[in-house]
Scaffold this active site. Sequence first.
Site, PDB file in Angstrom:
ATOM      1  N   ASN A 169     -14.114 -57.080  57.337  1.00  0.00           N
ATOM      2  CA  ASN A 169     -12.777 -57.592  57.643  1.00  0.00           C
ATOM      3  C   ASN A 169     -11.812 -56.410  57.760  1.00  0.00           C
ATOM      4  O   ASN A 169     -12.220 -55.257  57.652  1.00  0.00           O
ATOM      5  CB  ASN A 169     -12.325 -58.574  56.558  1.00  0.00           C
ATOM      6  CG  ASN A 169     -12.323 -57.924  55.197  1.00  0.00           C
ATOM      7  OD1 ASN A 169     -11.570 -56.985  54.944  1.00  0.00           O
ATOM      8  ND2 ASN A 169     -13.210 -58.387  54.316  1.00  0.00           N
ATOM      9  N   ASP A 183     -17.079 -63.531  52.015  1.00  0.00           N
ATOM     10  CA  ASP A 183     -17.580 -64.744  51.360  1.00  0.00           C
ATOM     11  C   ASP A 183     -19.062 -64.980  51.675  1.00  0.00           C
ATOM     12  O   ASP A 183     -19.750 -65.662  50.938  1.00  0.00           O
ATOM     13  CB  ASP A 183     -16.757 -65.954  51.826  1.00  0.00           C
ATOM     14  CG  ASP A 183     -15.367 -65.941  51.186  1.00  0.00           C
ATOM     15  OD1 ASP A 183     -15.274 -65.580  49.999  1.00  0.00           O
ATOM     16  OD2 ASP A 183     -14.383 -66.250  51.882  1.00  0.00           O
ATOM     17  N   LYS A 234     -32.939 -51.620  64.122  1.00  0.00           N
ATOM     18  CA  LYS A 234     -31.798 -52.098  64.922  1.00  0.00           C
ATOM     19  C   LYS A 234     -32.199 -53.334  65.745  1.00  0.00           C
ATOM     20  O   LYS A 234     -33.233 -53.320  66.415  1.00  0.00           O
ATOM     21  CB  LYS A 234     -31.355 -50.958  65.859  1.00  0.00           C
ATOM     22  CG  LYS A 234     -30.088 -51.263  66.600  1.00  0.00           C
ATOM     23  CD  LYS A 234     -29.703 -50.123  67.510  1.00  0.00           C
ATOM     24  CE  LYS A 234     -28.624 -50.587  68.463  1.00  0.00           C
ATOM     25  NZ  LYS A 234     -28.558 -49.767  69.652  1.00  0.00           N
ATOM     26  N   LYS A 248      -6.064 -71.861  43.746  1.00  0.00           N
ATOM     27  CA  LYS A 248      -6.972 -70.731  43.474  1.00  0.00           C
ATOM     28  C   LYS A 248      -6.798 -70.249  42.040  1.00  0.00           C
ATOM     29  O   LYS A 248      -7.777 -69.970  41.348  1.00  0.00           O
ATOM     30  CB  LYS A 248      -6.673 -69.570  44.428  1.00  0.00           C
ATOM     31  CG  LYS A 248      -7.669 -69.522  45.551  1.00  0.00           C
ATOM     32  CD  LYS A 248      -7.506 -68.377  46.494  1.00  0.00           C
ATOM     33  CE  LYS A 248      -8.382 -68.715  47.706  1.00  0.00           C
ATOM     34  NZ  LYS A 248      -8.039 -68.086  48.910  1.00  0.00           N
ATOM     35  N   LYS A 287     -10.026 -70.521  39.764  1.00  0.00           N
ATOM     36  CA  LYS A 287     -10.703 -69.253  39.477  1.00  0.00           C
ATOM     37  C   LYS A 287     -10.326 -68.677  38.106  1.00  0.00           C
ATOM     38  O   LYS A 287     -10.742 -67.568  37.760  1.00  0.00           O
ATOM     39  CB  LYS A 287     -10.393 -68.234  40.565  1.00  0.00           C
ATOM     40  CG  LYS A 287     -10.887 -68.678  41.965  1.00  0.00           C
ATOM     41  CD  LYS A 287     -10.997 -67.518  42.899  1.00  0.00           C
ATOM     42  CE  LYS A 287     -11.426 -67.951  44.281  1.00  0.00           C
ATOM     43  NZ  LYS A 287     -11.993 -66.860  45.078  1.00  0.00           N
TER      44      LYS A 287
END
Length: 407
Positions: free
Chosen positions: A213, A282, A292, A340, A344
């Site tokens: 990301n 995630d 490859k 959350k 969590k």
Amino acid sequence: MVTLMLAGRRVILGVAGGIAAYKAAEIAGTLVKRGAEVQVIMTRAAREFITPLTLQTITRHEVASDMFTPRSGGVAHIEVARWGEAMLIAPATANLIGKMAAGIGDDLLSTIVLAFDRSVLLCPAMNTTMYRNPVVQRNIRTLSALGYHFVEPCSGRLACGEEGPGRLAPTDEIVAKLESLLCGVPRDLAGVRILITAGPTREPLDPVRYISNRSSGKMGYAVARAAVDRGAYVVLVSGPSALSPPPGVKVVPVETAEEMHLAVNQHFEWCDVAVKAAAVADYRPQTQAGGKLKKRAANLTLILEPNRDILAELGRRKGRRIIVGFAAETEQLEARAVLKAQKKGADLIVANDVTKLGAGFDVDTNIAVFAYPDGRTVSLPLMEKLALAHRILDEVRELRKAGADNG
Ligand code: PMT
């Protein structure tokens, strides 16, 4: 360009009744331009020199003067005193200085001063003879000895026609002094052990490709720098990042979510506080090709399997530790962040809407909402990531204090 040195800092501006009160408008405007939130408290006499409406319009906060106006949130002077991070009194008249030196609280401003235990900066302005009066000078010395800060008045022609010291110091000088008081970093986390995660994780598909990301590590590295500056011991578990870690930090470089999980686990017993700013993938590819992957004519289907939720695991075994998580959201920021925090086991979730300009991934600033498991949320303005890091650590300090008070 105006620097946002005071971004998000909460300043109480006290205005006492002297001709220089009109200059409070310029001071308030400069503080707001530099990013501060300003709550103006005027004495009754100050209102004879400048209208509350002027200061209210500049600061976009209701101006308060009266001890006994009912407020929704609680006791006015205590509430304001708790809110402020620093107090600036400009102009400070001989009368107010005298009351402060004697410990008198007989109106809203002088009562807030008594209830306020952080930095107070006084900027005296008055007639030269009054300023030189030995009683006024003694009061100034008394307050200085007690830790109050002063910006001395400058000399010049005064409104009363006399020449000499007594003119309110220039706005730039006043604001610079306030900035140095507010931004001088306190050593309030000395010896506290803080585990921080930062950056992205990379989940390999084959030896040359990965899923990741856009996290740069800037947010987590800012928290690490702020924590070290405040005297904490810091372990920074970092995904791949181009940033240089702040001096004094122990860095544990990792690549995948699984490696981050391992490194966090290894240091969790050691820490008093964990701050999880990393953008952990995630999912990871279920299989990793040994060589490859070759181009083919047909579609390629990837099967992803979930990574462990590191934050949720820490939440379950936190003991007396303070756990701060982040939430990168694109909608329903507050509601999801509160959820959350609850799911969590985090004491605080720092939520950022990553679609907003100046917020989220790979920028130097952020716009955050603090969300708590009891459903409370506090929205913060745009600020440098370092300033946000300090706000997070202020909160950590308060959460630790509350934890200690509750045994
Ligand atoms: O690095 P920058 O470029 O400065 O960008 C900063 C940031 C956008 C990455 C940062 O501000 C941020 O939002 N970090 C959290 C990103 C994220 O993964 O959010 P989330 O809502 O998916 O996860 C919530 C929390 O759970 C986070 O504390 C995350 O670290 C944690 N988590 C998530 C998944 C997982 N498997 N394990 C976790 O511990």
